[in-house]
Scaffold this motif. Structure first.
Motif, PDB file in Angstrom:
ATOM      1  N   GLU A 155      81.629 -55.430  46.059  1.00 36.54           N
ATOM      2  CA  GLU A 155      81.473 -54.222  47.052  1.00 36.54           C
ATOM      3  C   GLU A 155      79.904 -53.544  46.767  1.00 36.54           C
ATOM      4  OE1 GLU A 155      80.869 -53.084  49.996  1.00 36.54           O
ATOM      5  OE2 GLU A 155      83.102 -52.601  50.352  1.00 36.54           O
ATOM      6  N   PHE A 156      79.087 -53.079  47.472  1.00 37.85           N
ATOM      7  CA  PHE A 156      77.889 -52.536  47.304  1.00 37.85           C
ATOM      8  C   PHE A 156      78.090 -51.320  46.619  1.00 37.85           C
ATOM      9  CE2 PHE A 156      77.132 -55.130  51.354  1.00 37.85           C
ATOM     10  CZ  PHE A 156      76.163 -55.971  50.635  1.00 37.85           C
ATOM     11  N   HIS A 157      77.435 -50.839  45.516  1.00 38.94           N
ATOM     12  CA  HIS A 157      77.788 -49.891  44.835  1.00 38.94           C
ATOM     13  C   HIS A 157      77.313 -48.633  45.425  1.00 38.94           C
ATOM     14  CE1 HIS A 157      78.195 -47.337  41.124  1.00 38.94           C
ATOM     15  NE2 HIS A 157      78.490 -48.414  40.493  1.00 38.94           N
ATOM     16  N   PRO A 158      78.075 -47.465  45.585  1.00 40.24           N
ATOM     17  CA  PRO A 158      77.870 -46.180  46.213  1.00 40.24           C
ATOM     18  C   PRO A 158      76.740 -45.507  45.640  1.00 40.24           C
ATOM     19  CG  PRO A 158      79.787 -46.011  45.029  1.00 40.24           C
ATOM     20  CD  PRO A 158      79.714 -47.487  44.940  1.00 40.24           C
ATOM     21  N   VAL A 159      76.541 -45.777  44.438  1.00 37.54           N
ATOM     22  CA  VAL A 159      74.993 -45.160  43.929  1.00 37.54           C
ATOM     23  C   VAL A 159      73.874 -45.419  44.843  1.00 37.54           C
ATOM     24  CG1 VAL A 159      73.259 -45.228  42.008  1.00 37.54           C
ATOM     25  CG2 VAL A 159      75.860 -44.897  41.443  1.00 37.54           C
ATOM     26  N   GLY A 160      73.860 -46.640  45.723  1.00 34.06           N
ATOM     27  CA  GLY A 160      72.787 -47.045  46.312  1.00 34.06           C
ATOM     28  C   GLY A 160      72.790 -46.173  47.519  1.00 34.06           C
ATOM     29  N   ASP A 161      73.720 -45.503  47.894  1.00 32.37           N
ATOM     30  CA  ASP A 161      73.698 -44.535  49.177  1.00 32.37           C
ATOM     31  C   ASP A 161      73.107 -43.482  48.746  1.00 32.37           C
ATOM     32  OD1 ASP A 161      75.080 -46.435  50.544  1.00 32.37           O
ATOM     33  OD2 ASP A 161      77.041 -45.960  50.125  1.00 32.37           O
ATOM     34  N   VAL A 162      73.027 -42.848  47.626  1.00 26.63           N
ATOM     35  CA  VAL A 162      72.419 -41.565  47.106  1.00 26.63           C
ATOM     36  C   VAL A 162      70.890 -41.736  46.927  1.00 26.63           C
ATOM     37  CG1 VAL A 162      74.575 -40.958  46.428  1.00 26.63           C
ATOM     38  CG2 VAL A 162      72.955 -41.567  44.652  1.00 26.63           C
ATOM     39  N   LEU A 163      70.229 -43.066  46.740  1.00 22.88           N
ATOM     40  CA  LEU A 163      69.040 -42.876  46.271  1.00 22.88           C
ATOM     41  C   LEU A 163      68.125 -42.846  47.742  1.00 22.88           C
ATOM     42  CD1 LEU A 163      69.527 -45.665  43.529  1.00 22.88           C
ATOM     43  CD2 LEU A 163      69.500 -43.165  43.362  1.00 22.88           C
ATOM     44  N   ASP A 164      66.777 -42.616  47.155  1.00 23.48           N
ATOM     45  CA  ASP A 164      65.723 -42.654  48.200  1.00 23.48           C
ATOM     46  C   ASP A 164      65.347 -44.197  48.882  1.00 23.48           C
ATOM     47  OD1 ASP A 164      62.672 -43.689  47.111  1.00 23.48           O
ATOM     48  OD2 ASP A 164      64.206 -43.189  45.616  1.00 23.48           O
ATOM     49  N   ASP A 165      64.990 -44.155  50.207  1.00 25.46           N
ATOM     50  CA  ASP A 165      65.016 -45.335  50.630  1.00 25.46           C
ATOM     51  C   ASP A 165      63.912 -46.297  50.259  1.00 25.46           C
ATOM     52  OD1 ASP A 165      67.160 -44.943  52.261  1.00 25.46           O
ATOM     53  OD2 ASP A 165      66.164 -44.122  53.813  1.00 25.46           O
ATOM     54  N   THR A 167      62.022 -46.292  46.968  1.00 23.14           N
ATOM     55  CA  THR A 167      61.964 -47.024  45.774  1.00 23.14           C
ATOM     56  C   THR A 167      63.438 -47.207  44.974  1.00 23.14           C
ATOM     57  OG1 THR A 167      61.947 -45.019  44.542  1.00 23.14           O
ATOM     58  CG2 THR A 167      59.889 -45.892  45.109  1.00 23.14           C
ATOM     59  N   GLY A 168      64.192 -46.582  45.621  1.00 20.88           N
ATOM     60  CA  GLY A 168      65.672 -46.697  45.017  1.00 20.88           C
ATOM     61  C   GLY A 168      65.839 -46.044  43.648  1.00 20.88           C
ATOM     62  N   THR A 169      64.867 -44.862  43.242  1.00 19.14           N
ATOM     63  CA  THR A 169      65.216 -44.597  42.199  1.00 19.14           C
ATOM     64  C   THR A 169      65.246 -43.078  41.888  1.00 19.14           C
ATOM     65  OG1 THR A 169      62.729 -44.473  41.959  1.00 19.14           O
ATOM     66  CG2 THR A 169      63.710 -46.512  41.131  1.00 19.14           C
ATOM     67  N   THR A 170      65.128 -42.361  42.940  1.00 15.00           N
ATOM     68  CA  THR A 170      65.137 -40.824  43.150  1.00 15.00           C
ATOM     69  C   THR A 170      66.471 -40.393  43.926  1.00 15.00           C
ATOM     70  OG1 THR A 170      62.760 -40.855  42.969  1.00 15.00           O
ATOM     71  CG2 THR A 170      64.336 -38.752  43.673  1.00 15.00           C
ATOM     72  N   VAL A 171      67.560 -39.600  43.320  1.00 19.13           N
ATOM     73  CA  VAL A 171      68.617 -39.222  44.266  1.00 19.13           C
ATOM     74  C   VAL A 171      67.979 -38.460  45.291  1.00 19.13           C
ATOM     75  CG1 VAL A 171      70.572 -37.713  43.892  1.00 19.13           C
ATOM     76  CG2 VAL A 171      69.951 -39.192  42.048  1.00 19.13           C
ATOM     77  N   ALA A 172      68.503 -38.624  46.306  1.00 19.77           N
ATOM     78  CA  ALA A 172      67.839 -38.082  47.654  1.00 19.77           C
ATOM     79  C   ALA A 172      69.222 -37.618  48.601  1.00 19.77           C
ATOM     80  CB  ALA A 172      67.138 -39.084  48.431  1.00 19.77           C
ATOM     81  N   TYR A 173      70.487 -38.090  48.260  1.00 23.46           N
ATOM     82  CA  TYR A 173      71.547 -37.785  49.040  1.00 23.46           C
ATOM     83  C   TYR A 173      72.910 -37.334  47.971  1.00 23.46           C
ATOM     84  CZ  TYR A 173      68.777 -40.220  52.451  1.00 23.46           C
ATOM     85  OH  TYR A 173      67.715 -40.670  53.068  1.00 23.46           O
ATOM     86  N   ASP A 174      73.721 -36.948  48.614  1.00 27.59           N
ATOM     87  CA  ASP A 174      75.093 -36.146  48.087  1.00 27.59           C
ATOM     88  C   ASP A 174      76.076 -37.193  47.740  1.00 27.59           C
ATOM     89  OD1 ASP A 174      77.255 -34.779  46.952  1.00 27.59           O
ATOM     90  OD2 ASP A 174      77.179 -33.245  48.555  1.00 27.59           O
ATOM     91  N   TYR A 175      76.278 -37.812  46.458  1.00 31.78           N
ATOM     92  CA  TYR A 175      77.246 -38.765  46.212  1.00 31.78           C
ATOM     93  C   TYR A 175      78.624 -38.295  46.484  1.00 31.78           C
ATOM     94  CZ  TYR A 175      79.702 -42.048  43.206  1.00 31.78           C
ATOM     95  OH  TYR A 175      80.732 -42.837  42.807  1.00 31.78           O
ATOM     96  N   PHE A 176      78.905 -36.860  46.363  1.00 30.98           N
ATOM     97  CA  PHE A 176      80.237 -36.484  46.857  1.00 30.98           C
ATOM     98  C   PHE A 176      80.588 -36.153  48.354  1.00 30.98           C
ATOM     99  CE2 PHE A 176      79.428 -35.862  42.320  1.00 30.98           C
ATOM    100  CZ  PHE A 176      80.512 -36.328  41.885  1.00 30.98           C
ATOM    101  N   ASP A 177      79.627 -36.346  49.161  1.00 31.50           N
ATOM    102  CA  ASP A 177      79.724 -35.943  50.608  1.00 31.50           C
ATOM    103  C   ASP A 177      80.630 -37.031  51.099  1.00 31.50           C
ATOM    104  OD1 ASP A 177      79.622 -35.541  53.255  1.00 31.50           O
ATOM    105  OD2 ASP A 177      77.570 -35.827  53.470  1.00 31.50           O
ATOM    106  N   ARG A 178      81.737 -36.752  51.417  1.00 32.55           N
ATOM    107  CA  ARG A 178      82.957 -37.569  52.068  1.00 32.55           C
ATOM    108  C   ARG A 178      82.796 -37.501  53.562  1.00 32.55           C
ATOM    109  NH1 ARG A 178      81.595 -39.360  47.831  1.00 32.55           N
ATOM    110  NH2 ARG A 178      83.119 -39.887  46.160  1.00 32.55           N
ATOM    111  N   SER A 179      82.129 -36.734  54.248  1.00 29.79           N
ATOM    112  CA  SER A 179      82.231 -36.518  55.517  1.00 29.79           C
ATOM    113  C   SER A 179      81.995 -37.933  56.275  1.00 29.79           C
ATOM    114  CB  SER A 179      81.167 -35.438  56.235  1.00 29.79           C
ATOM    115  OG  SER A 179      79.797 -35.613  55.498  1.00 29.79           O
ATOM    116  N   PRO A 180      82.518 -38.252  57.514  1.00 28.53           N
ATOM    117  CA  PRO A 180      82.118 -39.475  58.421  1.00 28.53           C
ATOM    118  C   PRO A 180      80.618 -39.580  58.513  1.00 28.53           C
ATOM    119  CG  PRO A 180      84.270 -38.270  59.153  1.00 28.53           C
ATOM    120  CD  PRO A 180      83.592 -37.271  58.239  1.00 28.53           C
TER     121      PRO A 180
END
Length: 268
Positions: A155-165, A167-180
């Protein structure tokens, strides 16, 4: 949106994309028919020899991974909720001369739809994000496995979903957001320039801990969880192609972009 109508939103979106995926370079069906392997090296190594073993592939889309396992000696069944995708999978199997069973059904209905148990359940690569309930999914997997059989998840790692589009090196989104997550975008990962009538989709975020906990709660024993520093498409603008995968440029901090998990059903 509460995500309750996710099937009604997502199914027509997936149905419409099937012809583009079958014809496009991303899946390279012609190359597969000519003998190109579809599975990733780490999957083949982690699953091991499948000769003579029964394997069910959940959320199989157009079936290339399923058929690659069959080429390697497995007795395979693929399941997907998109009828056009299953039709395409059957057509590719027939053209390739590969014996495979493909079934149209929702993944949560897999035990009844497949009507059998398997030595291996294989799934992943952009599958879990379409499912709202991981506990129910893991229970389905457990019910499909023979005692001593195992799940292999890539599977694709969920860490990728929280990084900036970019560079993929800066946290930009909430890892714990479980809303649809509701999206309204044209194109597809297989052809960003393609245009479609059905552009809406609903996805669900799951952390790695959510996945492991669901698998364990279903009674499966986790054998390993491996993290990988590459992905299969240019998830971030700065990623560089390295053969069939994409990685961060040399010298840039790496993060996990994919993961794989194997969990077995106890014999007693």
């Amino acid at each position: 949106m509460d995500g309750s109508d996710y099937r009604a939103v997502n199914r027509p979106m997936w149905d419409e994309r099937v012809p583009v995926h079958v014809a496009g370079e991303f899946y390279d069906v012609a190359g597969f028919l000519a003998g190109r392997p579809e599975l990733r090296d780490f999957e083949v190594a982690e699953v091991g020899d499948v000769t003579g073993r029964s394997l069910a592939h959940l959320q199989c889309h157009i079936g290339l991974d399923t058929l690659d396992w069959a080429r390697r000696g497995a007795r395979v069944a693929g399941l997907d909720f998109s009828a056009p995708a299953i039709d395409a999978a059957r057509g590719i199997a027939a053209e390739a001369g590969i014996d495979a069973r493909f079934v149209t059904a929702d993944v949560y209905d897999a035990p009844a739809a497949l009507g059998a148990r398997y030595d291996i359940v294989y799934t992943g690569l952009g599958a879990l994000n379409w499912l709202p309930d991981l506990d129910r999914w893991a229970a389905v997997v457990a019910s499909l496995l023979e005692p001593g059989g195992f799940l292999h998840l890539s599977e694709f790692h969920p860490v990728g979903d929280v990084l900036d589009d970019a560079t993929g090196t800066t946290v930009a989104y909430d890892y714990f957001d479980r809303s649809p997550q509701e999206w309204d975008e044209d194109g597809t990962y297989a052809d960003l320039g393609a245009s479609f009538a059905h552009t809406r989709s609903v996805e669900f975020r799951h952390g790695v801990g959510d996945v492991v906990s669901a698998v364990a709660a279903a009674g499966l024993r986790v054998e390993f969880l491996h993290e990988h520093d590459h992905t299969l498409f240019p998830r971030f603008a700065a990623l560089e192609r390295d053969g069939r995968v994409y990685r961060q440029p040399a010298g840039r901090p790496r993060v996990p972009l994919m993961y794989s998990l194997r969990a077995s059903r106890p014999r007693v």
